[in-house]
Design an enzyme around this catalytic site. Structure first.
Site, mmCIF file in Angstrom:
data_model
loop_
_atom_site.group_PDB
_atom_site.id
_atom_site.type_symbol
_atom_site.label_atom_id
_atom_site.label_comp_id
_atom_site.label_asym_id
_atom_site.label_seq_id
_atom_site.Cartn_x
_atom_site.Cartn_y
_atom_site.Cartn_z
ATOM 1 N N MET A 288 0.843 -1.192 0.000
ATOM 2 C CA MET A 288 0.000 0.000 0.000
ATOM 3 C C MET A 288 0.885 1.252 0.000
ATOM 4 O O MET A 288 2.079 1.178 0.148
ATOM 5 C CB MET A 288 -0.932 0.004 1.209
ATOM 6 C CG MET A 288 -1.851 -1.200 1.252
ATOM 7 S SD MET A 288 -3.052 -1.224 -0.074
ATOM 8 C CE MET A 288 -4.340 -0.209 0.653
ATOM 9 N N CYS A 289 0.235 2.372 -0.135
ATOM 10 C CA CYS A 289 0.974 3.611 -0.296
ATOM 11 C C CYS A 289 0.352 4.653 0.619
ATOM 12 O O CYS A 289 -0.608 4.380 1.329
ATOM 13 C CB CYS A 289 0.881 4.092 -1.740
ATOM 14 S SG CYS A 289 1.244 2.794 -2.937
ATOM 15 N N GLU A 290 0.906 5.837 0.586
ATOM 16 C CA GLU A 290 0.287 6.941 1.325
ATOM 17 C C GLU A 290 0.073 8.112 0.377
ATOM 18 O O GLU A 290 0.928 8.439 -0.455
ATOM 19 C CB GLU A 290 1.175 7.371 2.499
ATOM 20 C CG GLU A 290 1.373 6.260 3.495
ATOM 21 C CD GLU A 290 0.996 6.635 4.926
ATOM 22 O OE1 GLU A 290 0.500 7.743 5.159
ATOM 23 O OE2 GLU A 290 1.203 5.788 5.806
ATOM 24 N N ASN B 70 -3.853 5.060 -4.069
ATOM 25 C CA ASN B 70 -3.423 4.152 -3.009
ATOM 26 C C ASN B 70 -4.353 2.957 -3.042
ATOM 27 O O ASN B 70 -5.578 3.126 -3.012
ATOM 28 C CB ASN B 70 -3.474 4.925 -1.675
ATOM 29 C CG ASN B 70 -3.669 4.038 -0.466
ATOM 30 O OD1 ASN B 70 -4.709 3.402 -0.317
ATOM 31 N ND2 ASN B 70 -2.707 3.999 0.395
#
Lengths: 254, 254
Positions: B1-3, B108
């Site tokens: 996952m990302c931000e 995301n």
């Protein structure tokens, strides 16, 4: 008018030395005070640094000079505005996607009657003749080649025929790259030089800076620089004839 | 996952404080080590800084932290790769032209079955599910609105209906901006806060940094920050409900 700077190399190479020369022309040794920009390819991706401020005073230009970003294809530009106000959206180079590739373009010159150019799908964001001409070129390519052509040399020959039409509207010096090829089309002024072993020293024309490429390279490196005017004063640069172009890949003429 | 990190403000505002918090999550307080990027609008133009290197070690991230680029609309992202390798062309945000405007997008989450999305005219350059989803959204917009619609709020509602379809394929948190509006669509996690007078102090959750916004702002400033997780630990952030979106312009909810 503006100044163009391009590079094609067979290994990722930094452009700090030449960029140092070019930024001097943005307000010190040249009148190009209306912004500058430079795009570096890294594989299929590319990164641009741009500033509407004069390059000789730009914090971001300081970063690019200090930070050795290595690339095999570079397109740069410093601007003296004629068409379109001084703003980020009017600052070259311009990058657009075509055939799933990033295409980057910079223009030196001035065009008349450019507002009639039909850009079709590609709409200009800023107000320059340059960006409109770029959108028009891309639209003509999209119509002629719905998919990326296998014969890229024939495709660049077609781009040159489009550039001929633009040159008929004024002055049209151009750099165009997809990260693999770098095309240099000359209307009035565009010079290039290929550096390869044995490497020697070069002296910048615009700043008291000398570099010994022998210390910075390996024997197999081939690096071509393209600039509106020669950037060094102790090397032999070649002028591209008006209405002609040279296509580079991995530093070599194609 | 990302931000994700976004900003909408009624005056050009720098994002140094929030970006300092975000970069910590790129390898220090978070696992997002596969690159980062941030796009700042300046009028119709925008500038992106990206690096496939972890944000906590990136020279370019140091520049962005130190250099107060002021903008009214910002889209940022730090990446933990799932689809597509770690490379510049796979690094968010992605920017494309539509209706003569720069549209910037960051995602995301992770999608299944994304290769079937028909992107039509807009072809992905990299290999991420995210960029393909962005191209698909733009193509749907181009088909529905051949020209820029007068009613932009209705247009963003249509984008939300597209985002709903993407959310059905997995996780789809999204930031989307044209420099005027910033849209935040939530699938699982997305928070926002609007800061306005009377301004107080804020304490970063990810670094021992405090800022007194009272000293940095004027009484009329309205600044909204959007982030995957709250970036400060002494303010009340609002969570966007799953399947909902919030649209901002000049820092205010639209």
């Amino acid at each position: 008018m503006c100044e163009l700077l391009g590079m094609s190399a067979n290994v990722p190479t930094d452009i700090c030395f030449s960029f140092t020369g070019l930024v001097q022309r943005g307000g010190v040794t040249g009148p190009h005070v209306d912004g500058w920009g430079i795009t570096f390819y890294e594989g299929k991706g590319c990164r641009s640094f741009k500033d509407p401020a004069p390059s000789c005073k730009s914090k971001i230009a300081e970063l690019v000079q200090a930070f050795p970003i290595k690339s095999q294809a570079v397109v740069g530009h410093i601007r003296q505005a004629n068409r379109g106000c001084v703003s980020l959206e009017n600052t070259h180079p311009f990058t657009r996607e075509l055939w799933g590739q990033n295409w980057t373009y910079a223009h030196n010159g001035q065009l008349k009657g450019y507002k009639q150019l039909d850009t079709g799908f590609f709409r200009p964001i800023g107000a320059t003749d340059s960006e409109r001409a770029f959108c028009w070129i891309l639209e003509q390519l999209r119509i002629k080649y719905p998919r990326k052509p296998a014969n890229m040399k024939a495709m660049f020959k077609f781009v040159a025929s489009l550039a001929d039409q633009l040159r008929a509207k004024g002055v049209f010096n151009m750099l165009l790259s997809n990260g693999e090829f770098v095309m240099a089309y000359c209307s009035t002024n565009l010079h290039w030089i290929t550096r390869r072993a044995p490497f020697g020293e070069a002296q910048l024309a615009d700043a008291d800076v000398t570099i010994d490429f022998y210390k910075e390279t390996t024997p197999n490196d081939v690096v071509t620089m393209i600039a509106t005017q020669p950037l060094t004063n102790n090397e032999q640069w070649q002028k591209i004839a008006s209405g002609s172009y040279v296509l580079f890949k991995d530093g070599e003429v194609q």
